[in-house]
Design a protein around this motif. Structure first.
Motif, mmCIF file in Angstrom:
data_model
loop_
_atom_site.group_PDB
_atom_site.id
_atom_site.type_symbol
_atom_site.label_atom_id
_atom_site.label_comp_id
_atom_site.label_asym_id
_atom_site.label_seq_id
_atom_site.Cartn_x
_atom_site.Cartn_y
_atom_site.Cartn_z
ATOM 1 N N VAL A 425 0.844 -1.187 0.000
ATOM 2 C CA VAL A 425 0.000 0.000 0.000
ATOM 3 C C VAL A 425 0.878 1.235 0.000
ATOM 4 O O VAL A 425 2.062 1.183 0.368
ATOM 5 C CB VAL A 425 -0.935 0.033 1.227
ATOM 6 N N LYS A 446 -3.844 3.466 0.481
ATOM 7 C CA LYS A 446 -4.551 2.839 -0.636
ATOM 8 C C LYS A 446 -3.637 1.815 -1.301
ATOM 9 O O LYS A 446 -2.408 1.880 -1.172
ATOM 10 C CB LYS A 446 -5.022 3.889 -1.639
ATOM 11 N N LEU A 454 -11.662 5.558 -5.921
ATOM 12 C CA LEU A 454 -11.711 4.550 -4.875
ATOM 13 C C LEU A 454 -12.760 4.916 -3.827
ATOM 14 O O LEU A 454 -12.754 6.042 -3.306
ATOM 15 C CB LEU A 454 -10.351 4.427 -4.186
ATOM 16 N N ALA A 482 -7.903 -1.027 3.249
ATOM 17 C CA ALA A 482 -7.680 -0.570 1.879
ATOM 18 C C ALA A 482 -7.557 -1.714 0.889
ATOM 19 O O ALA A 482 -7.805 -1.530 -0.315
ATOM 20 C CB ALA A 482 -6.415 0.289 1.825
ATOM 21 N N TYR A 486 -10.106 0.046 -1.524
ATOM 22 C CA TYR A 486 -10.632 1.257 -0.906
ATOM 23 C C TYR A 486 -9.486 2.223 -0.600
ATOM 24 O O TYR A 486 -8.319 1.822 -0.502
ATOM 25 C CB TYR A 486 -11.357 0.925 0.404
ATOM 26 N N ALA A 487 -9.839 3.476 -0.404
ATOM 27 C CA ALA A 487 -8.927 4.450 0.184
ATOM 28 C C ALA A 487 -9.286 4.545 1.657
ATOM 29 O O ALA A 487 -10.397 4.957 2.005
ATOM 30 C CB ALA A 487 -9.068 5.804 -0.488
ATOM 31 N N VAL A 533 -9.605 9.638 -4.254
ATOM 32 C CA VAL A 533 -10.432 9.480 -3.056
ATOM 33 C C VAL A 533 -11.841 9.988 -3.356
ATOM 34 O O VAL A 533 -12.071 11.193 -3.489
ATOM 35 C CB VAL A 533 -9.815 10.235 -1.868
#
Length: 692
Positions: A425, A446, A454, A482, A486-487, A533
């Motif tokens: 990440v 992320k 995201l 994450a 996902y963020a 984001v």
């Protein structure tokens, strides 16, 4: 907007990061990573030892082994020592002469003290006491050992032979005549405390049944639920023991007033309270190598668990006391004396990190020694360097060595094989003007190489006086949040630690005010910082105070998120004020007990239950049934409110967990539920249900 800081992937990530991406981290990966802790160094500086936890998923538990590392060889590899797969070996300590390694093991059926000669002798048990040994500390002189365990206050020695058990017709009811009847996750057994006993040592073996060192002090030493060996210190000559203890009584649930006591090691005199005039927490005693000075940390304000911890020094000959770090606006978490006695090595939170600092004893001058990440378990070395553990958002704990010139070298890579299989990440720090124009910091985690917009997992820390920080967690882990794409965004709102005491204090009596404003501004700032984001497609998640904030958001920012996750969160401040075990916590936060009119206004002004009429966001509610800090009835009430308003909601209760979810299989289930909830509302739109 202040200048953005992009954390380098190489700075704290494992040196053996993969050349190509493999697969996202899973909850099973997190639960089964090896966990390094409790390092110790031999007196001559030649050897280090640490305990390593492995996870047995089938048995749903962790088990620990000990590993020995030769510090004289640059390329030395750790070797397992005195360990058997079916038993737990932990809490290693070297003998003062460096010939033996002492440790606790359950190989005999209970936790007893064992030892093994270095570097590869045969383990041998050295105690056979009546119950589990909770911990021990060997005097530097080698002729005594302090042992602690839960024992009845009436016990005249460790065996408690003078205390009879309950009559056969006694019944099962526990009887209490004063408060503090349960703590953290355990009902208090009347008359039983964590007690210190002193044993003489002959040929390296404790003799007899021990002498209680504080027979007339009613309290726990070490303190409960988290106190340990850091609250115990020997004088170099082995004649005096120093310990922290909070005297019990009707004030115990309303008090944070641990004091530092000294007592003759043979128990020949009663303990002396060295800090009677200091009303806040006094803890982490540490004696200088020459025996002249006692260092410890003090919080000035009583009943406040997050006051600044200031290092104090006491001249043990004259009684003179001075505050060493009174001019440094950081809270010291640990203390260790340098071998020459001229400085202390301490740790303290500082803007998302928890570095090692050197504090000059003569001047109080503070010098930062390490950079990013969360440092801990600091052990000064004879050559002027130090051994310590370090973790970050990108790597769990490993052992590091700092040389006298400030250069750090990683000594272990206990999860190298497992981390190499995982997609890495990225971590980005950012700052923004928060409530009142104050600078507030946040982080974005992320998947490396992620494409497109995201969805956001907006993580809200508990405490409330704490920090998400640049640190590894086996519970709320931003990397794992994450991993599915996902963020993960975190904000250190007003009330967080590492930014000075005024910033930490700012949340007092204002739980729903400045922190909520910071979170609103922080989410928007994250979206401006990183175009990936997607702040319009976000879920807010939090535990403890973070759970309170999720419940508060449900009624005071109901259009901000597509879903919510509340773990062990406060729903009704009135009930919380009377049901929590450490009453001082809520009474400090809101200005007194609920029944006082001025304080009641603060409770109700920050009470989520008063805004149920505004709830409309789908919510996952999670709680541990053994949680006595925030009783599970808070989540039952929340779930009932959501159901009564026909809001999509789900309740998950763990009957064998406390405020935290700790068992491996339960942790995996917890993440399965949470990731499923995120997927339902951020990727699949909630199915046929109306999200908002």
């Amino acid at each position: 907007m202040k200048k953005l800081l992009l954390a380098s992937l190489a700075a704290l990530a494992l040196a053996q990061a993969p050349a190509a991406f493999a697969r996202p981290m899973t909850a099973t990966d997190l639960a089964t990573l090896r966990r390094l802790s409790a390092p110790a160094v031999s007196p001559d500086g030649n050897w280090a030892v640490y305990q390593l936890r492995e996870t047995d998923l089938a048995a749903n538990r962790g088990r620990t082994d000990l590993y020995l590392l030769d510090l004289r060889a640059a390329d030395a590899q750790p070797v397992r020592i005195a360990s058997a797969p079916e038993h737990n070996e932990h809490d290693p300590r070297f003998s003062p002469d460096g010939r033996w390694l002492y440790y606790l093991s359950d190989a005999s059926g209970s936790d007893q003290i064992w030892r093994v000669s270095l570097p590869s002798g045969t383990p041998e048990k050295v105690t056979d006491l009546a119950t589990d040994v909770a911990g021990f500390a060997i005097a530097p002189s080698g002729d005594r050992v302090a042992i602690w365990a839960d024992r009845n206050m009436a016990c005249q020695d460790f065996s408690c032979a003078n205390v009879s058990g309950p009559a056969p017709d006694h019944g099962s009811g526990r009887v209490y005549d004063q408060t503090f009847v349960r703590h953290w996750d355990t009902w208090v057994e009347p008359g039983v405390r964590s007690r210190l006993f002193s044993f003489p040592m002959v040929d390296g073996r404790p003799q007899g049944q021990g002498t209680p060192l504080a027979p007339n002090l009613v309290g726990d030493s070490p303190s409960k639920p988290f106190g340990g060996a850091e609250e115990i210190a020997w004088s170099p000559d082995g004649r005096t023991l120093f310990f922290a203890l909070r005297e019990a009584g009707r004030t115990e649930p309303n008090s944070t007033n641990l004091d530092i006591f000294s007592v003759p090691a043979d128990g020949s005199a009663a303990p002396t309270n060295l800090t009677p005039a200091l009303r806040g927490t006094d803890t982490t005693p540490a004696v200088s190598p020459d025996g002249r000075w006692l260092a410890w940390t003090n919080m000035a304000r009583a009943t406040y668990e997050a006051d600044r911890q200031v290092v104090h020094l006491r001249n043990l000959q004259t009684g003179e006391v001075r505050a060493l770090t009174g001019g440094w606006d950081r809270s010291v978490g640990s203390i260790a004396w340098a071998p020459d006695g001229r400085s202390l090595l301490v740790t303290a939170g500082d803007t998302l990190d928890n570095p090692v600092f050197r504090v000059d004893v003569a001047t109080g001058r503070v010098t930062r020694l390490t950079q990013g990440g969360i440092a801990g378990n600091v052990i000064p070395l004879r050559d002027g360097g130090a051994l310590y553990t370090l973790n970050s958002l990108q790597a769990p704990d490993d052992l590091y060595r700092l040389d006298r010139r400030g250069r750090a070298r990683q000594l272990t890579r206990v999860n190298a094989d497992r981390m190499a299989d995982l997609d890495p990440v990225t971590v980005q720090r950012f700052s923004f003007p928060g409530a009142g124009g104050d600078t507030v910091w946040g982080q974005i985690v992320k998947p490396a190489g992620a494409q497109g917009r995201l969805p956001v997992a907006f993580l809200i820390h508990g405490g409330p006086q704490s920090s998400f920080a640049n640190g590894w967690s086996y519970r709320w882990n931003p990397w794992l949040f994450a991993a599915p794409g996902y963020a993960a965004v975190t904000i250190d709102f007003h009330g967080s630690t590492g930014y000075g005491q005024a910033f930490t204090d700012a949340i007092n009596r204002d739980w729903g005010g400045k922190p909520l404003e910071d979170l609103r501004l922080g989410l928007a700032a994250a979206g401006r910082t990183d175009p990936q984001v997607d702040t319009a497609n976000a879920c807010a998640l939090g535990g403890s105070y973070g759970g309170f904030m999720v419940n508060w958001i449900a009624g005071n920012w109901p259009d901000g998120f597509r879903c919510l996750v509340s773990h062990s969160g406060v729903f009704d401040q009135r009930a919380m004020a009377y049901e929590t075990e450490e009453l001082w916590f809520t009474e400090w936060e809101f200005g007194g007990p609920y029944f006082e009119p001025a304080a009641r206004e603060n409770y109700e002004r920050n009470n989520p239950v008063n805004f149920v009429q505004n709830f409309r966001t789908p919510m996952l509610v999670i709680h541990g049934e053994r949680d006595f800090r925030i009783p599970y009835s808070q989540s039952l009430g929340l779930f009932n409110a959501l159901q009564r308003r026909n809001i999509p909601s789900r309740l998950v209760v763990f009957p064998d967990e406390n405020h935290w979810i700790l068992k491996p299989q339960n942790s995996i289930q917890w993440y399965r539920e949470v990731h499923g909830w995120l997927d339902q509302w951020l990727r699949r739109g909630g199915g046929d249900a109306q999200a908002r």
